[in-house]
Design an enzyme around this catalytic site. Structure first.
Site, short mmCIF file in Angstrom:
data_model
loop_
_atom_site.label_atom_id
_atom_site.label_comp_id
_atom_site.label_asym_id
_atom_site.label_seq_id
_atom_site.Cartn_x
_atom_site.Cartn_y
_atom_site.Cartn_z
N GLU A 138 0.78 -1.23 0.00
CA GLU A 138 0.00 0.00 0.00
C GLU A 138 0.82 1.29 0.00
O GLU A 138 0.69 2.13 0.91
CB GLU A 138 -0.99 -0.03 1.17
CG GLU A 138 -2.00 -1.15 0.99
CD GLU A 138 -3.01 -1.25 2.12
OE1 GLU A 138 -2.84 -0.58 3.15
OE2 GLU A 138 -3.95 -2.03 1.97
N GLU B 237 -5.64 -7.66 -1.71
CA GLU B 237 -6.47 -7.49 -0.52
C GLU B 237 -7.83 -6.95 -0.94
O GLU B 237 -7.92 -6.04 -1.76
CB GLU B 237 -5.84 -6.49 0.47
CG GLU B 237 -4.58 -6.96 1.12
CD GLU B 237 -4.07 -5.93 2.14
OE1 GLU B 237 -4.89 -5.13 2.63
OE2 GLU B 237 -2.86 -5.93 2.41
#
Length: 535
Positions: free
Chosen positions: A198, A340
């Site tokens: 991320e 995810e």
């Protein structure tokens, strides 16, 4: 948990876990698709992931986090469900890949794993985080699962917008990846590296300090950093896939909506979820067919994006996904492995979101790959597939995911096509008469304390052998690590490779290659037999 914060409409996503997956089986011919996760190492072909035979595979996995936290190992080892039992359940449910998040703290010499129930998991007592990871990888591999390693955080304290911090340098990031690539070289259970979890914006435009995409600033351009790390890893382990996440805002900064300057306002997405610039500025790797883009995608339980309250919700979702990352798959640029995605499903909109998202990924073996967030019930804003006892299952979530899961070899029911031969009669085992098989052994790799090999057995008879079983012997002290293309077990010095359920028959003239890793002095299989026939 360790979660996202949403800033200026450009949000954040979650901590992650890793997935690992494995192996189905090839018999005589190259199938159009592969059960489980295929044979040998994986590579890419356009928008598809394929195995060493060219068969298309789909990674349908799950995250199991904890190694990135202060515990430095998988969460749930404190529960009454042994670690192997948890992996057994994942495989049985159809998760063929495990994404494993870690922090660089867990890789340091002297790192200590905590939060382990030593009564339930006595075999983990005193092991380092890496030694526990070794055991999880070996057992997952024995079940036909694959593993993706995810550098989730530089330290256990939290995520970072850039791939480096003031205390963890880019050199440390890359050197730790090279260490892991070397540690698992020759073990095709471990298929690749999710380089950094991320990357996201920080600072307010025009004073951006976060991860950008295509801006050309080597200190902030995540695309360039991914190339540096990916190529360093491929220099050590050219067989790995390189998983590259997106950013949140391509500029690397958050929009300033009060400055009346439209040039500072841009369309931002989830942390790690914005790959809108990857078509224009692709990641360039030195080894062809190794790049997989890996966006993250979440629902309202993580952050209430504006599109969740749009009047055309949920019809607006496919266009949003197309824009951020889906175009890469649809235009055959590269595979997508959604690293995810998840929700508590507390809001009815989230259930609709998950159903629409799974449909968007496509059905069957050619659909987009994914690893669900997460196995862990202690994921604060998503919950998990496991319930709080780490044993029972959230059946509502599982029911939505189930049609898209392709179980590992020996795992459980599969939702997509499995490919591969289905073989002959099912009335009972067919014996191979003596002299109707040949065996060829190839040592693939060796390292201090272990080796990897491939044993190819050909049915030279005139009838199919159904179900087939290959046995061989090793010297005392040589022990099985993991196996694939069959259910491989060891008793004493005898190793047995039993046919997988999806390919029980070995046709006349057909061959099967059983792969394995082993501990001990490199040794060729001896006294090889196909069922009762000596080869």
């Amino acid at each position: 948990m360790f979660r996202p914060k949403a800033l200026g409409g450009a949000l954040t996503a979650l901590a992650t876990v890793a997935a690992g997956v494995f192996i189905a089986a090839a018999v005589s011919t190259t199938p159009a698709s592969a059960a489980g996760t295929g044979t040998g190492y994986l590579h890419t072909n356009g928008s598809q992931i394929v195995d060493s035979t060219g068969a298309t595979v789909r990674l349908t996995g799950i995250n199991w986090f904890g190694m990135e936290t202060d515990n430095k190992t998988f969460h749930g080892l404190w529960s009454s469900n042994p670690w192997r039992g948890q992996l057994d359940t994942m495989a049985r449910l159809g998760y063929n890949t495990l994404r494993v998040p870690y922090s660089n703290d867990a890789l340091k010499p002297g790192a200590t794993a905590t939060g382990i129930n030593d009564f339930v998991n006595p075999d983990l007592v005193g092991l380092s985080p890496l030694q526990i990871l070794d055991k999880v990888i070996d057992y997952a591999g024995s079940k036909g699962m694959r593993i993706i390693l995810d550098r989730h955080r530089p330290t256990s304290a939290g995520q970072s917008p850039l791939w480096y911090t003031s205390t963890v340098s880019e050199a440390t990031w890359i050197n730790d990846w090279k260490m892991l690539a070397q540690r698992y070289a020759g073990n095709p259970t471990v298929i690749g590296a999710d380089l950094h979890n991320e990357p996201h914006a920080e600072g307010t435009n025009p004073a951006a300090t976060g991860a950008c995409w295509g801006c050309g600033d080597t200190a902030r351009d995540w695309r360039l950093a991914a190339e540096r790390a990916g190529n360093a890893i491929l220099g050590v382990q050219p067989n790995w896939l390189i998983f590259v996440e997106g950013v949140s805002c391509p500029s690397g900064g958050l929009s300033n909506v009060w400055d009346n300057d439209p040039s500072n306002d841009e369309d931002c997405g989830w942390w790690g979820g914005n790959l809108s610039k990857a078509g224009q500025f692709p990641v360039r790797l030195n080894v062809a067919n190794r790049l997989v883009y890996s966006p993250h995608e979440y629902a309202t339980s993580v952050y209430r994006q504006t599109w969740f309250d749009a009047p055309d919700y949920p019809a607006n979702l496919p266009a949003i996904w197309d824009k951020y990352w889906g175009y890469l798959y649809k235009q055959n640029i590269a595979p997508i492995m959604m690293g995810e995605f998840g929700s508590t499903l507390a809001d009815p909109k989230d259930k609709v979101w998950l159903e629409k998202l799974m449909a968007y990924t496509g059905t069957g073996v050619t659909g987009m790959s994914f690893t669900y967030w997460s196995w862990n019930p202690n994921s604060g804003d998503t919950g998990g597939i496991a319930l709080d006892d780490w044993t029972n299952i959230n059946t509502t979530k599982q029911a939505i995911l189930q049609p898209y899961l392709i179980a590992p070899s020996g795992g459980g029911p599969t939702g997509g096509p499995t490919g591969g031969p289905t073989g002959g009669p099912t009335g009972g085992p067919t014996s191979a008469p003596p002299g109707t098989c040949t065996a060829t052994y190839r040592q693939v790799n060796a390292w201090q304390g272990g080796f990897q090999g491939e044993l190819t057995v050909k049915n030279t008879g005139t009838a199919a052998v159904n179900p087939w079983t290959v046995t061989w012997s090793w010297p005392s002290g040589v022990t099985l690590g993991s196996g694939w293309n069959a259910t491989v077990t060891q008793s004493g010095t005898t190793v047995t490779a039993a046919a997988p359920s999806h390919a029980p028959s070995l046709a006349a003239g057909a061959s099967v290659t059983v792969g394995f890793t082993a501990n001990g002095t490199a040794s060729a299989p001896a006294t090889v037999k196909l069922n009762s026939a000596s080869c």
